[in-house]
Scaffold this active site. Structure first.
Site, PDB file in Angstrom:
ATOM      1  N   SER A  46     -23.875 -67.704 126.267  1.00  0.00           N
ATOM      2  CA  SER A  46     -25.196 -67.349 125.751  1.00  0.00           C
ATOM      3  C   SER A  46     -26.315 -67.783 126.695  1.00  0.00           C
ATOM      4  O   SER A  46     -27.448 -67.305 126.580  1.00  0.00           O
ATOM      5  CB  SER A  46     -25.420 -67.973 124.369  1.00  0.00           C
ATOM      6  OG  SER A  46     -24.513 -67.444 123.421  1.00  0.00           O
ATOM      7  N   GLY A 222     -28.780 -62.579 126.066  1.00  0.00           N
ATOM      8  CA  GLY A 222     -29.664 -61.452 126.285  1.00  0.00           C
ATOM      9  C   GLY A 222     -30.414 -60.960 125.066  1.00  0.00           C
ATOM     10  O   GLY A 222     -30.322 -61.514 123.958  1.00  0.00           O
ATOM     11  N   CYS A 248     -24.844 -65.709 115.647  1.00  0.00           N
ATOM     12  CA  CYS A 248     -25.856 -65.665 116.709  1.00  0.00           C
ATOM     13  C   CYS A 248     -26.150 -64.220 117.142  1.00  0.00           C
ATOM     14  O   CYS A 248     -26.732 -63.468 116.379  1.00  0.00           O
ATOM     15  CB  CYS A 248     -25.430 -66.554 117.872  1.00  0.00           C
ATOM     16  SG  CYS A 248     -26.811 -67.024 118.945  1.00  0.00           S
ATOM     17  N   LEU A 249     -25.738 -63.807 118.341  1.00  0.00           N
ATOM     18  CA  LEU A 249     -25.998 -62.437 118.766  1.00  0.00           C
ATOM     19  C   LEU A 249     -25.335 -61.453 117.813  1.00  0.00           C
ATOM     20  O   LEU A 249     -25.890 -60.400 117.500  1.00  0.00           O
ATOM     21  CB  LEU A 249     -25.507 -62.203 120.194  1.00  0.00           C
ATOM     22  CG  LEU A 249     -25.742 -60.792 120.753  1.00  0.00           C
ATOM     23  CD1 LEU A 249     -27.227 -60.450 120.803  1.00  0.00           C
ATOM     24  CD2 LEU A 249     -25.128 -60.637 122.148  1.00  0.00           C
ATOM     25  N   GLN A 252     -27.623 -60.910 115.004  1.00  0.00           N
ATOM     26  CA  GLN A 252     -28.768 -60.074 115.367  1.00  0.00           C
ATOM     27  C   GLN A 252     -28.369 -58.603 115.483  1.00  0.00           C
ATOM     28  O   GLN A 252     -29.093 -57.710 115.020  1.00  0.00           O
ATOM     29  CB  GLN A 252     -29.366 -60.575 116.679  1.00  0.00           C
ATOM     30  CG  GLN A 252     -29.926 -61.981 116.596  1.00  0.00           C
ATOM     31  CD  GLN A 252     -30.139 -62.606 117.963  1.00  0.00           C
ATOM     32  OE1 GLN A 252     -29.943 -61.959 119.005  1.00  0.00           O
ATOM     33  NE2 GLN A 252     -30.529 -63.872 117.981  1.00  0.00           N
ATOM     34  N   ASN A 290     -28.431 -71.914 119.718  1.00  0.00           N
ATOM     35  CA  ASN A 290     -28.727 -71.500 121.085  1.00  0.00           C
ATOM     36  C   ASN A 290     -29.126 -70.036 121.065  1.00  0.00           C
ATOM     37  O   ASN A 290     -28.298 -69.150 121.190  1.00  0.00           O
ATOM     38  CB  ASN A 290     -27.519 -71.703 122.003  1.00  0.00           C
ATOM     39  CG  ASN A 290     -27.769 -71.137 123.397  1.00  0.00           C
ATOM     40  OD1 ASN A 290     -28.916 -70.924 123.790  1.00  0.00           O
ATOM     41  ND2 ASN A 290     -26.706 -70.870 124.132  1.00  0.00           N
ATOM     42  N   GLY A 292     -32.750 -67.200 121.789  1.00  0.00           N
ATOM     43  CA  GLY A 292     -34.149 -66.963 122.124  1.00  0.00           C
ATOM     44  C   GLY A 292     -34.767 -65.849 121.303  1.00  0.00           C
ATOM     45  O   GLY A 292     -35.961 -65.567 121.445  1.00  0.00           O
ATOM     46  N   HIS A 333     -24.605 -71.917 114.882  1.00  0.00           N
ATOM     47  CA  HIS A 333     -23.219 -71.965 115.345  1.00  0.00           C
ATOM     48  C   HIS A 333     -22.360 -72.871 114.459  1.00  0.00           C
ATOM     49  O   HIS A 333     -22.277 -74.076 114.682  1.00  0.00           O
ATOM     50  CB  HIS A 333     -23.160 -72.468 116.793  1.00  0.00           C
ATOM     51  CG  HIS A 333     -23.663 -71.478 117.791  1.00  0.00           C
ATOM     52  ND1 HIS A 333     -22.825 -70.644 118.488  1.00  0.00           N
ATOM     53  CD2 HIS A 333     -24.919 -71.179 118.186  1.00  0.00           C
ATOM     54  CE1 HIS A 333     -23.543 -69.866 119.281  1.00  0.00           C
ATOM     55  NE2 HIS A 333     -24.821 -70.169 119.113  1.00  0.00           N
ATOM     56  N   GLU A 335     -19.233 -73.077 114.445  1.00  0.00           N
ATOM     57  CA  GLU A 335     -18.059 -73.548 115.201  1.00  0.00           C
ATOM     58  C   GLU A 335     -18.410 -74.718 116.112  1.00  0.00           C
ATOM     59  O   GLU A 335     -17.573 -75.170 116.889  1.00  0.00           O
ATOM     60  CB  GLU A 335     -17.484 -72.395 116.030  1.00  0.00           C
ATOM     61  CG  GLU A 335     -18.118 -72.185 117.395  1.00  0.00           C
ATOM     62  CD  GLU A 335     -19.567 -71.725 117.347  1.00  0.00           C
ATOM     63  OE1 GLU A 335     -20.281 -71.916 118.341  1.00  0.00           O
ATOM     64  OE2 GLU A 335     -20.000 -71.177 116.319  1.00  0.00           O
TER      65      GLU A 335
END
Length: 362
Positions: A46, A222, A248-249, A252, A290, A292, A333, A335
Site C-alpha cells: 500500500s 493508489g 482498505c482499497l 474503497q 494505512n 490516503g 486493517h 489482520e
C-alpha cells in the site's frame, strides 16, 4: 557518514545522513505513527510510490528478520527516520535496518527533525519530495518532484498468476490481490480456509469458476478511482451472492462499484493507534491503518448499504455493510501485524457468513 537531503515540492530542505541505498528517489511524502512494525511498513504494498517518515524517534532497534514481511519485497520510494539503530538486539534479529534497505534498493535518510516534518505535512497535507545525496541540480529536481504522480500502482504490486494455500478441505476463499498483506492470507489459513490468491486483473468468470465459499478484497496502493476495470469486475462479483469481505482499497473499490464516492485525505491515516467505533456493537477498537483516501460519507445510497464503523478522530467512514447481500468492508486493517489485534473478530464474522451460506445451500 554521507550527507543526504529531503527536498519537498515547496522547496523546503531537510539535511541529514544517508542510510540504505544511495542516490535520488522521488515519491509522495507521508508519515506513519506506529511505534513498532517498521519491517511490515517497508513491505506493505500500500506504500507503493511513497516516501515514508516514521514519527517514532528510534527505528531499527530490534533489527529485521525473514518472517515479518508483508509481501515479496519493499515498495516504498524512500524511508526517513530520526535515529537509526546501528546495533539492533532481539532474539529474532537476522540483520540491521540499514542492511535491509540496501538489499531492497530503498534510499533512506536519518538524523532530520521528523517532528518538524510531520507537523509540516499535517499543516499543508501530503507533499511530493525527494531523498537525494546531492542538491547540485536543485531546480531540475524540484521540477521532477512537482511532476511526479503515482500511477499503475495496483498493476505493479499484484501477483502474476493465481496460487493456493491452506487446508485441502477448508472453506474456499478467493483473495483478490490489489497489493495484499501476507497476514490477510495467514489470518484466513489460520481459520482453516483454503485460499486462492488471484491477480487484480482476474475476470469475474475466473474468480467464480473456483467456486469460492467467500471472496476477500485486499488492501492496496493508489487512487481507488483509477481502478476502473477492478470496479467494473466487482459489480459482477457482488451480484454472485457470495459472502465478500473487503479491506482498505478493497473497501474503497466496493464502495465505488456500488455508487459511492472516494476522496483524498489531507494527510491520510497511517499507524497502529487509530480509534474506530463499531456502530453495531457500540464498541471502540484501536486499529492499524494505512490509507490516503476515504469513502465519502453519505455517498452510498441508504437502500444499498449503511456505515458500520467510524473513525473517532475525524469522523470518516471506516466500514460499510451492504444490504440484500452478505457483503461488508472496512477501511482499517483487522489482520494487523504486529498489532493491534482488536478487530481480528471480523475474520471470524467472514467465516461465519460463509458457513451460514453453505448451510442455506446444502
Amino acid at each position: 557518514m554521507t550527507k543526504a537531503y529531503l527536498l519537498l515540492a515547496d522547496g523546503t530542505v531537510f539535511e541529514g545522513v544517508s542510510i540504505g541505498a544511495r542516490g535520488t528517489s522521488i515519491g509522495e511524502t507521508v508519515f506513519n505513527t506506529g511505534m513498532t512494525g517498521y519491517q511490515e511498513t517497508l513491505t506493505d504494498a500500500s506504500y507503493y510510490g511513497q516516501i515514508v517518515t516514521q514519527t517514532y524517534p528510534l527505528v531499527g532497534n530490534y533489527g529485521v528478520n525473514g518472517e515479518d514481511v508483508e509481501s515479496r519485497r519493499s515498495w516504498v520510494r524512500g524511508y526517513i527516520v530520526r535515529e537509526n539503530c546501528e546495533q539492533p538486539s532481539n532474539f529474532r534479529c537476522a540483520g540491521s535496518l540499514d542492511t535491509f534497505l540496501k538489499e531492497q534498493g530503498v534510499v533512506g535518510l536519518c538524523g532530520i527533525d521528523t517532528r518538524r516534518l510531520t507537523r509540516l505535512l499535517r499543516e499543508h497535507g501530503v507533499m511530493n519530495g525527494a531523498i537525494t545525496d546531492s542538491l547540485a541540480e536543485k531546480d531540475a529536481l524540484l521540477e521532477a518532484i512537482n511532476a511526479y504522480s503515482i500511477s499503475g500502482a495496483v498493476e505493479a504490486v499484484t501477483v502474476e498468476k493465481p496460487f493456493t494455500e491452506g487446508s485441502e478441505n477448508g472453506l474456499r476463499v478467493a483473495l483478490l490481490d490489489y497489493g495484499y498483506k501476507v497476514n490477510i492470507l495467514r489470518s484466513l489459513v489460520a481459520r482453516g480456509c483454503r485460499v486462492t490468491v488471484f491477480p487484480a486483473s482476474a475476470s469475474p468468470a475466473d474468480v467464480l469458476a473456483s467456486r469460492p465459499d467467500g471472496i476477500m478484497l485486499s488492501n492496496g496502493p493508489g487512487d481507488p478511482s483509477a481502478c476502473g476495470k477492478q470496479i467494473e469486475n466487482l459489480r459482477e462479483i457482488f451480484r454472485s451472492g457470495a459472502p465478500i469481505f473487503g479491506i482498505c482499497l478493497g473497501h474503497q473499490l466496493m464502495a465505488l462499484a456500488q455508487g459511492g464516492r472516494t476522496e483524498k485525505l489531507k494527510y491520510g491515516h497511517r499507524g497502529a493507534n487509530h480509534p474506530v467505533k463499531d456502530l453495531a456493537h457500540g464498541r471502540t477498537y484501536i486499529t492499524s491503518q494505512n490509507h490516503g483516501y476515504a469513502v465519502v460519507d453519505g455517498s452510498i445510497g441508504a437502500e444499498v448499504g449503511a456505515v458500520s464503523h467510524v473513525n473517532l478522530n475525524d469522523g470518516t467512514v471506516e466500514g460499510v455493510r451492504y444490504k440484500n447481500a452478505p457483503v461488508f468492508t472496512v477501511q482499517f486493517h483487522p489482520e494487523a501485524s504486529p498489532g493491534p489485534h482488536d478487530s481480528a473478530y471480523l475474520f471470524d464474522e467472514f467465516v461465519a457468513l460463509m458457513k451460514e451460506r453453505n448451510l442455506q445451500h446444502a
